[in-house]
Design a protein around this motif. Structure first.
Motif, PDB file in Angstrom:
ATOM      1  N   THR A 238       0.832  -0.813   0.323  1.00 17.12           N
ATOM      2  CA  THR A 238       0.162   0.059  -0.262  1.00 17.12           C
ATOM      3  C   THR A 238       0.896   1.278   0.064  1.00 17.12           C
ATOM      4  O   THR A 238       1.273   1.467   0.493  1.00 17.12           O
ATOM      5  CB  THR A 238      -0.796   0.090   1.328  1.00 17.12           C
ATOM      6  OG1 THR A 238      -1.291  -1.348   0.953  1.00 17.12           O
ATOM      7  CG2 THR A 238      -2.097   0.962   1.321  1.00 17.12           C
ATOM      8  N   MET A 239       0.431   2.265  -0.588  1.00 17.00           N
ATOM      9  CA  MET A 239       1.009   3.461  -0.643  1.00 17.00           C
ATOM     10  C   MET A 239      -0.288   4.500  -0.571  1.00 17.00           C
ATOM     11  O   MET A 239      -0.622   5.576  -1.723  1.00 17.00           O
ATOM     12  CB  MET A 239       2.088   3.672  -2.276  1.00 17.00           C
ATOM     13  CG  MET A 239       3.401   2.893  -2.858  1.00 17.00           C
ATOM     14  SD  MET A 239       4.732   3.425  -0.927  1.00 17.00           S
ATOM     15  CE  MET A 239       4.836   4.828  -1.691  1.00 17.00           C
ATOM     16  N   THR A 241       0.731   8.466  -0.290  1.00 15.08           N
ATOM     17  CA  THR A 241       1.238   9.990  -0.877  1.00 15.08           C
ATOM     18  C   THR A 241      -1.005  10.834  -1.029  1.00 15.08           C
ATOM     19  O   THR A 241      -1.376  10.185  -0.946  1.00 15.08           O
ATOM     20  CB  THR A 241       0.902   9.703  -2.853  1.00 15.08           C
ATOM     21  OG1 THR A 241      -0.242   9.352  -3.799  1.00 15.08           O
ATOM     22  CG2 THR A 241       1.682   8.018  -2.994  1.00 15.08           C
ATOM     23  N   PHE A 259       6.720   9.496  -5.862  1.00 12.88           N
ATOM     24  CA  PHE A 259       5.915   7.828  -5.639  1.00 12.88           C
ATOM     25  C   PHE A 259       6.626   7.801  -6.798  1.00 12.88           C
ATOM     26  O   PHE A 259       6.754   6.158  -7.618  1.00 12.88           O
ATOM     27  CB  PHE A 259       5.475   7.692  -5.128  1.00 12.88           C
ATOM     28  CG  PHE A 259       4.493   6.198  -5.828  1.00 12.88           C
ATOM     29  CD1 PHE A 259       4.599   5.075  -5.635  1.00 12.88           C
ATOM     30  CD2 PHE A 259       3.113   6.749  -7.087  1.00 12.88           C
ATOM     31  CE1 PHE A 259       3.927   3.613  -6.036  1.00 12.88           C
ATOM     32  CE2 PHE A 259       2.915   5.036  -7.575  1.00 12.88           C
ATOM     33  CZ  PHE A 259       3.428   4.387  -7.265  1.00 12.88           C
ATOM     34  N   TRP A 284       6.548   0.635  -7.913  1.00 15.02           N
ATOM     35  CA  TRP A 284       5.304   0.812  -8.980  1.00 15.02           C
ATOM     36  C   TRP A 284       4.341  -1.012  -9.106  1.00 15.02           C
ATOM     37  O   TRP A 284       3.598  -1.449  -9.252  1.00 15.02           O
ATOM     38  CB  TRP A 284       5.522   0.735 -10.837  1.00 15.02           C
ATOM     39  CG  TRP A 284       5.681   2.071 -10.648  1.00 15.02           C
ATOM     40  CD1 TRP A 284       6.365   3.593 -11.629  1.00 15.02           C
ATOM     41  CD2 TRP A 284       4.019   3.749 -10.764  1.00 15.02           C
ATOM     42  NE1 TRP A 284       5.860   4.653 -11.115  1.00 15.02           N
ATOM     43  CE2 TRP A 284       4.439   4.663 -11.319  1.00 15.02           C
ATOM     44  CE3 TRP A 284       3.385   2.651 -10.623  1.00 15.02           C
ATOM     45  CZ2 TRP A 284       3.375   5.477 -11.144  1.00 15.02           C
ATOM     46  CZ3 TRP A 284       2.042   4.224 -10.462  1.00 15.02           C
ATOM     47  CH2 TRP A 284       2.007   5.529 -10.641  1.00 15.02           C
ATOM     48  N   THR A 287       3.149  -2.510  -5.439  1.00 17.56           N
ATOM     49  CA  THR A 287       2.260  -1.738  -4.974  1.00 17.56           C
ATOM     50  C   THR A 287       0.706  -2.291  -5.573  1.00 17.56           C
ATOM     51  O   THR A 287       0.587  -2.303  -6.822  1.00 17.56           O
ATOM     52  CB  THR A 287       2.209  -0.052  -5.848  1.00 17.56           C
ATOM     53  OG1 THR A 287       3.258   0.671  -4.936  1.00 17.56           O
ATOM     54  CG2 THR A 287       0.785   0.887  -5.044  1.00 17.56           C
ATOM     55  N   LEU A 290      -3.228   2.518  -4.217  1.00 16.17           N
ATOM     56  CA  LEU A 290      -2.300   3.614  -4.294  1.00 16.17           C
ATOM     57  C   LEU A 290      -3.502   4.647  -3.934  1.00 16.17           C
ATOM     58  O   LEU A 290      -4.535   4.475  -4.256  1.00 16.17           O
ATOM     59  CB  LEU A 290      -1.987   3.895  -5.667  1.00 16.17           C
ATOM     60  CG  LEU A 290      -1.036   5.457  -5.923  1.00 16.17           C
ATOM     61  CD1 LEU A 290      -0.231   5.567  -5.095  1.00 16.17           C
ATOM     62  CD2 LEU A 290      -0.807   5.360  -7.800  1.00 16.17           C
ATOM     63  N   ILE A 323      -3.718  -1.624 -10.538  1.00 13.22           N
ATOM     64  CA  ILE A 323      -3.330  -1.044  -8.957  1.00 13.22           C
ATOM     65  C   ILE A 323      -5.122  -0.346  -8.851  1.00 13.22           C
ATOM     66  O   ILE A 323      -5.677   0.576  -9.440  1.00 13.22           O
ATOM     67  CB  ILE A 323      -2.230  -0.158  -9.777  1.00 13.22           C
ATOM     68  CG1 ILE A 323      -1.136  -0.038  -9.558  1.00 13.22           C
ATOM     69  CG2 ILE A 323      -2.796   1.051  -7.980  1.00 13.22           C
ATOM     70  CD1 ILE A 323      -0.172   0.849  -9.345  1.00 13.22           C
TER      71      ILE A 323
END
Length: 616
Positions: A238-239, A241, A259, A284, A287, A290, A323
């Motif tokens: 999990t990113m 941002t 990112f 990338w 992930t 996002l 994603i």
């Protein structure tokens, strides 16, 4: 606590060692479920079951040690001393892990007072079998309260600096109760708080894998919900941002530009592909979820480029390379920054928006402001509507005296440089000795990045009489929250003592802020959690609740800027607007059209009932 608290799904490593600590056996499960169970004798166990397999390990829940320092990163370990076995947990959804460890603590705490007097004798005399394993029942209110009281009994802190005798007593208590330290941390949960019904429904759609965009006016709990969403997802994939550094810091993430790895995205698409492969290919590819906060400030062309980059790097032609997207923001607030040679495009105007966003939601319940009259005013200002009554009400605030106990109102400015100049001039006018506080950064090469993403400065200069703002939640019940206003009244052994508007005097100690880099490393800054507050910029104030604020909106230059400034105020009584003019308030026509269509679609599809819809 409910039954879900007895279960966590994560990566698990199980190690058995001999008495010298050498590893005898080691088992790795990329994904396994841990649950609390008990037998007919009410003995408790942790069951580790590998997903999509029949293998299972059962460990008795006694003589255990829990290491939970990194549980907010989805990591923890549980050591079973009698069995010389340790469970290493990782990539666990934070909320699941915290609730599971809390349930372990609650059950073990209460079990220790209900144990058999002679377990072996009672087993032999009993007709019960050792089988009959079943899930542990949810914790009762009495169990929860007893465990919580035990965990926090040694953590009660005084607001003022304790006396030397109290300090010695505190040291003795801490030494005697050192084993309780892991339990204390469970009750300092940064994602604690009651989730509302409308927030819960959005979280449910996220956990079902839907690409969503959720919006809402200022103070409806968007950031709070975003933190709950982040905590409910596996951290390794999990990113989190955001479009700005400050917003990224609020949710414990990184900027979208960090990112994506394509800089400002001004290069052509082929060049962006090359940059992303070189700078962020690993990010990338791993992930799965996002999150992008403050989506209103993301340019539409940039959004299209990173969507294409995602498909290219991941070698997957589904939208965003497959994603899951969780987008959050309010397009009525600050828009994308326009360049010299081009006009900015809103994200919803991008070619990718419609194919990437499955569901749209709008939070309706305002939490920041309690006064329904002020909430109604802000809802109208948000869409650029100023009636005569609203204008008169805001003009009347110009005469309000909102200062008290030497605490002056913070002036919100449309430009960052203007706010910094006001603070410098006012500080220089104060007589007395200056105290300089220099931040301790864990990585000196990251100081510029920390300055960009944190509101706390690397160098803080204070004097007695300095107007300051608290930059961290210290004690919510006492009003020592992020955005609280105060004035420095003295220094005690080089520690600033601040009188806050709530009436509390607080000896301000060093606090710690963490940011995550694009390679997953954690960088921190230690600093006094204060900032000069004669003035603050509107952009830097996003996310803050201010209890003593003044503004002149004559220099606003963007749609939504006046709304952002006004919505920082806690109430009409804590607000002073100088020379209000209705021409200073407007909403972008494209945003008005987007929300008109947005709300019509919500009503037509009835995907989720989030209360009465306001008409534009």
């Amino acid at each position: 606590m409910d039954q879900d608290s007895c279960l966590v799904v994560c990566s698990v490593t199980i190690e058995w060692t001999n008495s010298q600590g050498s590893i005898l056996k080691k088992v790795n499960h990329r994904s396994a479920s841990l649950r609390l169970i008990r037998n007919n004798f009410r003995e408790m166990f942790i069951e580790v079951r590998k997903e999509k397999a029949n293998s299972m390990t059962k460990l008795a829940l006694k003589s255990i040690s829990v290491f939970n320092k990194f549980m907010t990163e989805g990591k923890a370990s549980i050591k079973f001393k009698e069995e010389n076995c340790t469970l290493f947990l990782s990539n666990a959804p934070t909320s699941q892990l915290i609730n599971f460890l809390k349930m372990v603590y609650i059950k073990v705490t209460n079990q220790s007072e209900k144990g058999m007097k002679n377990p072996l004798r009672e087993k032999l005399l009993s007709n019960k079998s050792l089988g009959g394993l079943e899930e542990i029942s949810p914790a009762t209110s009495a169990e929860v309260n007893k465990a919580k009281e035990k965990a926090i009994s040694v953590t009660r802190a005084t607001i003022t600096t304790p006396s030397p005798s109290a300090t010695k007593k505190r040291k003795r208590i801490d030494e005697n109760d050192r084993k309780l330290a892991p339990a204390k941390k469970l009750y300092e949960n940064p994602i604690a708080g009651q989730i509302t019904e409308e927030q819960s429904k959005i979280l449910e759609f996220v956990l079902n894998g839907k690409n969503i965009f959720f919006t809402g006016s200022a103070g409806t709990g968007k950031s709070f919900l975003l933190k709950r969403i982040i905590a409910a997802l596996p951290p390794d994939v999990t990113m989190a941002t955001a479009s700005t550094g400050v917003a990224a810091c609020h949710i414990g993430g990184i900027t979208l530009h960090q990112f994506a790895g394509i800089g400002l995205g001004t290069a052509n698409l082929d060049r962006c592909y090359q940059m992303a492969v070189r700078n962020s290919a690993g990010l990338w590819r791993r992930t799965k979820h996002l999150i992008i906060d403050e989506i209103s400030m993301v340019d539409g062309d940039y959004f299209d480029k990173i969507e294409a980059v995602a498909r290219y790097v991941r070698k997957n032609e589904r939208p965003f390379g497959g994603i899951q997207l969780i987008l959050c923001g309010d397009f009525f607030q600050l828009p994308p920054v326009s360049g010299r040679d081009r006009k900015a495009k809103f994200c919803f105007q991008s070619n990718s928006w419609e194919k990437c966003v499955h569901l749209n939601f709008e939070l309706q319940q305002v939490h920041r402001q309690k006064d329904p009259i002020f909430v109604k005013i802000l809802n109208n200002i948000r869409i650029g509507r100023v009636t005569d009554d609203i204008a008169e009400t805001l003009k009347a605030t110009a005469k309000q005296k909102i200062e008290n106990d030497g605490i002056l109102a913070t002036r919100l400015c449309s430009h960052v440089n203007e706010a910094e100049d006001i603070n410098e001039i006012q500080l220089n006018e104060l007589k007395g000795e200056s105290k300089v506080y220099t931040a301790q950064d864990s990585d000196q090469s990251m100081t510029a990045t920390l300055n960009q993403q944190l509101t706390v400065p690397d160098k803080l200069v204070l004097k007695i009489g300095a107007q300051v703002m608290l930059l961290k939640n210290i004690n919510v019940s006492n009003g020592l929250v992020n955005g609280a206003r105060g004035v420095v009244i003295k220094f005690v052994e080089n520690v600033p003592v601040v009188q806050f508007k709530s009436g509390i005097q607080y000896h301000v100690k060093t606090e710690k802020w963490n940011i995550r880099t694009n390679v997953g490393a954690i960088v921190h800054r230690k600093q006094i959690p204060l900032k000069l507050a004669w003035a603050f910029s509107i952009h830097k104030s996003q996310g803050l609740t201010l209890d003593c604020v003044e503004m002149c909106l004559a220099k606003v230059f963007d749609a939504g800027q006046s709304y952002v400034a006004l919505s920082r105020a806690q109430s009409l009584q804590s607000l002073r607007v100088l020379d209000f003019n209705s021409q200073q308030v407007w909403a972008h026509s494209d945003v008005l059209m987007f929300y008109k269509k947005f709300r019509r679609n919500l009503q037509e599809t009835e995907m989720i009932p989030l209360g009465k819809k306001r008409k534009v």
